[in-house]
Scaffold this motif. Sequence first.
Motif, PDB file in Angstrom:
ATOM      1  N   MET A 198       0.824  -1.210   0.000  1.00 43.67           N
ATOM      2  CA  MET A 198       0.000   0.000   0.000  1.00 43.67           C
ATOM      3  C   MET A 198       0.857   1.258   0.000  1.00 43.67           C
ATOM      4  SD  MET A 198      -3.206  -0.662   2.524  1.00 43.67           S
ATOM      5  CE  MET A 198      -4.435  -1.907   2.130  1.00 43.67           C
ATOM      6  N   LEU A 199       1.919   1.266   0.821  1.00 45.65           N
ATOM      7  CA  LEU A 199       2.789   2.435   0.883  1.00 45.65           C
ATOM      8  C   LEU A 199       3.472   2.675  -0.459  1.00 45.65           C
ATOM      9  CD1 LEU A 199       4.389   1.953   4.422  1.00 45.65           C
ATOM     10  CD2 LEU A 199       2.571   3.538   3.767  1.00 45.65           C
ATOM     11  N   ARG A 200       3.897   1.595  -1.108  1.00 45.42           N
ATOM     12  CA  ARG A 200       4.526   1.747  -2.432  1.00 45.42           C
ATOM     13  C   ARG A 200       3.509   2.268  -3.451  1.00 45.42           C
ATOM     14  NH1 ARG A 200       6.673  -3.533  -1.147  1.00 45.42           N
ATOM     15  NH2 ARG A 200       8.823  -3.342  -0.412  1.00 45.42           N
ATOM     16  N   LEU A 201       2.284   1.795  -3.351  1.00 45.21           N
ATOM     17  CA  LEU A 201       1.242   2.247  -4.272  1.00 45.21           C
ATOM     18  C   LEU A 201       0.967   3.736  -4.087  1.00 45.21           C
ATOM     19  CD1 LEU A 201      -0.950   1.464  -6.385  1.00 45.21           C
ATOM     20  CD2 LEU A 201      -2.485   1.029  -4.443  1.00 45.21           C
ATOM     21  N   LEU A 202       0.884   4.184  -2.828  1.00 49.22           N
ATOM     22  CA  LEU A 202       0.622   5.588  -2.548  1.00 49.22           C
ATOM     23  C   LEU A 202       1.811   6.475  -2.905  1.00 49.22           C
ATOM     24  CD1 LEU A 202      -1.198   5.223   0.885  1.00 49.22           C
ATOM     25  CD2 LEU A 202      -2.220   5.977  -1.272  1.00 49.22           C
ATOM     26  N   ALA A 203       3.000   5.891  -2.930  1.00 47.06           N
ATOM     27  CA  ALA A 203       4.204   6.666  -3.251  1.00 47.06           C
ATOM     28  C   ALA A 203       4.348   6.919  -4.743  1.00 47.06           C
ATOM     29  CB  ALA A 203       5.454   5.943  -2.739  1.00 47.06           C
ATOM     30  N   GLY A 204       3.659   6.158  -5.561  1.00 46.62           N
ATOM     31  CA  GLY A 204       3.771   6.318  -7.009  1.00 46.62           C
ATOM     32  C   GLY A 204       2.441   6.679  -7.628  1.00 46.62           C
ATOM     33  N   GLY A 205       2.510   7.146  -8.862  1.00 48.06           N
ATOM     34  CA  GLY A 205       1.283   7.469  -9.587  1.00 48.06           C
ATOM     35  C   GLY A 205       0.601   8.691  -9.024  1.00 48.06           C
ATOM     36  N   GLU A 206      -0.720   8.630  -8.822  1.00 45.89           N
ATOM     37  CA  GLU A 206      -1.480   9.766  -8.332  1.00 45.89           C
ATOM     38  C   GLU A 206      -1.101  10.087  -6.894  1.00 45.89           C
ATOM     39  OE1 GLU A 206      -5.665   9.567  -8.901  1.00 45.89           O
ATOM     40  OE2 GLU A 206      -5.502   8.419 -10.756  1.00 45.89           O
ATOM     41  N   ARG A 207      -1.294  11.350  -6.539  1.00 48.31           N
ATOM     42  CA  ARG A 207      -0.932  11.797  -5.193  1.00 48.31           C
ATOM     43  C   ARG A 207      -1.864  11.208  -4.136  1.00 48.31           C
ATOM     44  NH1 ARG A 207       4.056  14.575  -4.949  1.00 48.31           N
ATOM     45  NH2 ARG A 207       4.473  15.076  -7.098  1.00 48.31           N
ATOM     46  N   ARG A 208      -3.150  11.075  -4.458  1.00 48.88           N
ATOM     47  CA  ARG A 208      -4.109  10.529  -3.504  1.00 48.88           C
ATOM     48  C   ARG A 208      -4.935   9.437  -4.173  1.00 48.88           C
ATOM     49  NH1 ARG A 208      -4.691  16.222  -2.692  1.00 48.88           N
ATOM     50  NH2 ARG A 208      -3.846  16.898  -0.673  1.00 48.88           N
ATOM     51  N   LEU A 209      -5.272   8.418  -3.419  1.00 48.57           N
ATOM     52  CA  LEU A 209      -6.050   7.302  -3.950  1.00 48.57           C
ATOM     53  C   LEU A 209      -7.208   6.996  -3.012  1.00 48.57           C
ATOM     54  CD1 LEU A 209      -3.189   4.863  -5.050  1.00 48.57           C
ATOM     55  CD2 LEU A 209      -4.610   6.259  -6.549  1.00 48.57           C
ATOM     56  N   GLY A 210      -8.330   6.572  -3.596  1.00 46.74           N
ATOM     57  CA  GLY A 210      -9.477   6.176  -2.807  1.00 46.74           C
ATOM     58  C   GLY A 210      -9.394   4.718  -2.389  1.00 46.74           C
TER      59      GLY A 210
END
Length: 254
Positions: free
Chosen positions: A14-26
């Motif tokens: 999850m942390l890696r996902l939030l660190a890349g791509g869009e700034r915020r995710l739902g």
Amino acid sequence: MARTIQSLERAAAMLRLLAGGERRLGLSDISSSLGLAKGTAHGILRTLQQEGFVEQDDTSGRYQLGAELLRLGNSYLDVHELRARALVWTDDLARSSGEAVYLGVLHQAGVLIVHHVFRPDDSRQVLEVGAMQPLHSTALGKVLSAYDPVAHSEIVEADRTAFTPRTLTGLGEIEGLLDLTRARGWAADVEETWEGVASVAAPIHDRRRMPVGAVGVTGAVERVCQEGELRPEIIAAVRDCARAVSRDLGAGRF
């Protein structure tokens, strides 16, 4: 072979996902991207949020990385290439200017201070490594916003707070300042963020000529300015420092 802990693996993912791509995710974005049930994803996010590793936007409900990661990340700053390359040059800049020197990089919607050289006198000073500065009003932030497209998009979307009567918050005014910054190669902040304080900053580029940070001098207005204008020798010293660090990062001569 030792068994891994599945919940920790999922939290790391999850942390890696939030660190890349869009700034915020739902929540739906996160659960579908990682192949997790919404309930499972929500439980992990709540735990990360309680520990400060994840923050949730009150308006949109979307998640982003939290401030606790910045504090943990300070242990990495000693081996951060940008900081390592800048150590000698920023020390020289502090000595030549007689003022404090800051090295900043883009982080989320602001400037993260990754290195701070104290003003070379006997005054009491506070180390500001790990502090965040705004993009729209500080010299470091203007430089990053002028040269980095990601920073530019952040400054366009940000809530541009007026910190002093001199702070510019209108998008048209800020775009004009960014154009000027690109034209002359440096940015200024004269009492736009803090009363009585002035700053000058210039961009640092890597071997691909991409902007990777900014370096700047900050001090009292009466020392950094002379007869209402920024002292040209300080501007020249800041630009020389930025060029030297850029060359050490492989940017070549420019």
